[in-house]
Design a protein around this motif. Structure first.
Motif, PDB file in Angstrom:
ATOM      1  N   LEU A 138      12.706 -15.827   3.632  1.00  0.00           N
ATOM      2  CA  LEU A 138      12.471 -16.757   2.525  1.00  0.00           C
ATOM      3  C   LEU A 138      10.988 -17.082   2.366  1.00  0.00           C
ATOM      4  N   ASN A 139      10.286 -17.273   3.471  1.00  0.00           N
ATOM      5  CA  ASN A 139       8.859 -17.580   3.393  1.00  0.00           C
ATOM      6  C   ASN A 139       8.070 -16.415   2.793  1.00  0.00           C
ATOM      7  N   THR A 140       8.439 -15.195   3.198  1.00  0.00           N
ATOM      8  CA  THR A 140       7.766 -14.016   2.649  1.00  0.00           C
ATOM      9  C   THR A 140       8.057 -13.884   1.161  1.00  0.00           C
ATOM     10  N   ARG A 141       9.298 -14.143   0.782  1.00  0.00           N
ATOM     11  CA  ARG A 141       9.659 -14.085  -0.641  1.00  0.00           C
ATOM     12  C   ARG A 141       8.869 -15.120  -1.437  1.00  0.00           C
ATOM     13  N   LYS A 142       8.718 -16.324  -0.887  1.00  0.00           N
ATOM     14  CA  LYS A 142       7.959 -17.364  -1.596  1.00  0.00           C
ATOM     15  C   LYS A 142       6.512 -16.934  -1.795  1.00  0.00           C
ATOM     16  N   THR A 143       5.928 -16.318  -0.786  1.00  0.00           N
ATOM     17  CA  THR A 143       4.552 -15.833  -0.918  1.00  0.00           C
ATOM     18  C   THR A 143       4.438 -14.822  -2.049  1.00  0.00           C
ATOM     19  N   LEU A 144       5.400 -13.904  -2.120  1.00  0.00           N
ATOM     20  CA  LEU A 144       5.387 -12.905  -3.193  1.00  0.00           C
ATOM     21  C   LEU A 144       5.644 -13.548  -4.545  1.00  0.00           C
ATOM     22  N   HIS A 145       6.583 -14.501  -4.588  1.00  0.00           N
ATOM     23  CA  HIS A 145       6.882 -15.197  -5.852  1.00  0.00           C
ATOM     24  C   HIS A 145       5.648 -15.935  -6.355  1.00  0.00           C
ATOM     25  N   ILE A 189       4.087  -5.092  -9.962  1.00  0.00           N
ATOM     26  CA  ILE A 189       5.452  -4.568  -9.979  1.00  0.00           C
ATOM     27  C   ILE A 189       6.042  -4.620  -8.570  1.00  0.00           C
ATOM     28  N   PHE A 190       5.219  -4.296  -7.579  1.00  0.00           N
ATOM     29  CA  PHE A 190       5.677  -4.391  -6.194  1.00  0.00           C
ATOM     30  C   PHE A 190       6.065  -5.818  -5.856  1.00  0.00           C
ATOM     31  N   ALA A 191       5.223  -6.783  -6.219  1.00  0.00           N
ATOM     32  CA  ALA A 191       5.498  -8.187  -5.880  1.00  0.00           C
ATOM     33  C   ALA A 191       6.803  -8.654  -6.497  1.00  0.00           C
ATOM     34  N   MET A 192       7.029  -8.305  -7.756  1.00  0.00           N
ATOM     35  CA  MET A 192       8.271  -8.722  -8.418  1.00  0.00           C
ATOM     36  C   MET A 192       9.487  -8.034  -7.799  1.00  0.00           C
ATOM     37  N   GLY A 193       9.372  -6.726  -7.573  1.00  0.00           N
ATOM     38  CA  GLY A 193      10.498  -5.985  -7.013  1.00  0.00           C
ATOM     39  C   GLY A 193      10.813  -6.401  -5.596  1.00  0.00           C
ATOM     40  N   LYS A 250       0.830  -1.210   0.000  1.00  0.00           N
ATOM     41  CA  LYS A 250       0.000   0.000   0.000  1.00  0.00           C
ATOM     42  C   LYS A 250       0.862   1.256   0.000  1.00  0.00           C
ATOM     43  N   GLU A 251       1.960   1.204   0.754  1.00  0.00           N
ATOM     44  CA  GLU A 251       2.851   2.354   0.818  1.00  0.00           C
ATOM     45  C   GLU A 251       3.490   2.633  -0.542  1.00  0.00           C
ATOM     46  N   ALA A 252       3.941   1.574  -1.213  1.00  0.00           N
ATOM     47  CA  ALA A 252       4.545   1.742  -2.544  1.00  0.00           C
ATOM     48  C   ALA A 252       3.524   2.297  -3.532  1.00  0.00           C
ATOM     49  N   ARG A 253       2.276   1.860  -3.405  1.00  0.00           N
ATOM     50  CA  ARG A 253       1.204   2.366  -4.271  1.00  0.00           C
ATOM     51  C   ARG A 253       0.933   3.836  -4.017  1.00  0.00           C
TER      52      ARG A 253
END
Length: 212
Positions: free
Chosen positions: A194-201, A155-159, A143-146
């Motif tokens: 790593l778990n947070t990254r997997k969720t975004l991936h 774009i947020f998820a990938m970055g 939300k902050e990035a938006r």
């Protein structure tokens, strides 16, 4: 973490009630678009200092916790400008006896590399220990990035996924800087990243499939 009043009582800090504490917390609560980097984030770090790590008191670390993200906008060098803000709001400026140490603590959050003084980095990343809080934080960052930068969710998820991969590698390499008593928490933080990254991936993959 839901934010109570920015001037609500916090654990560990001895700066509460001082002019710099009031100025910093009020400033960080003033911009509603700062969904994550706000006074609630500072309150959370004080909680980790008191509860998660039970750190001995340090005025330099107190100042760093309070002001490490006091400047957060869409421009570069936010941490360096936060250091400038700190110097401008200390009565003795850069001559304050704790300024240089506080400056080093704040600078360590630029890339979150562990050094012989790892306290600030550990505090800033400690929310990764709790999967639920970590996911809540990720949504606040989205939300902050938006709202601050106009970044679309995909774009947020990938970055963010790419950033977390680098963060994990940097943070993991610093394990040798830590005493044995902190290695378990270090492992928990690494796992949380790593778990947070997997969720975004996984979210990225789902969005890609939705466009097909």
């Amino acid at each position: 973490m839901k934010m109570s009043s920015p001037l609500a009582e916090v654990p560990w800090s001895r700066l509460q009630g001082t002019e710099i504490f009031i100025a910093a917390m009020t400033h960080q609560a003033a911009n509603a678009r700062r969904h994550y980097h706000n006074a609630a984030h500072v309150q959370r770090l004080y909680w980790h200092a008191a509860v998660t790590f039970q750190l001995p008191y340090s005025r330099a670390l107190d100042l760093a916790i309070l002001t490490h993200d006091v400047i957060f906008d869409c421009r570069q060098d936010r941490e360096l400008r936060s250091i400038d803000w700190l110097a401008a709001h200390l009565p003795d400026g850069e001559d304050d006896p704790d300024f240089l140490e506080a400056k080093r603590y704040i600078a360590s959050t630029i890339d979150h590399r562990l050094t012989e003084h790892p306290e600030m980095v550990l505090l800033d990343l400690a929310d990764f220990i709790d999967p639920k809080v970590s996911l809540e934080n990720t949504d606040l960052l989205r939300k902050e990035a938006r709202d601050l930068n106009g970044v679309a969710p995909e774009i947020f998820a990938m970055g963010c996924s790419s950033y977390l991969e680098g963060l994990h590698d940097r943070f993991k390499q610093g394990a040798a800087q830590l005493p044995a008593t902190l290695l378990y928490i270090h492992t928990q933080i690494c796992r949380g990243i790593l778990n947070t990254r997997k969720t975004l991936h996984d979210a990225c993959k789902q969005m890609e499939r939705s466009y097909v």
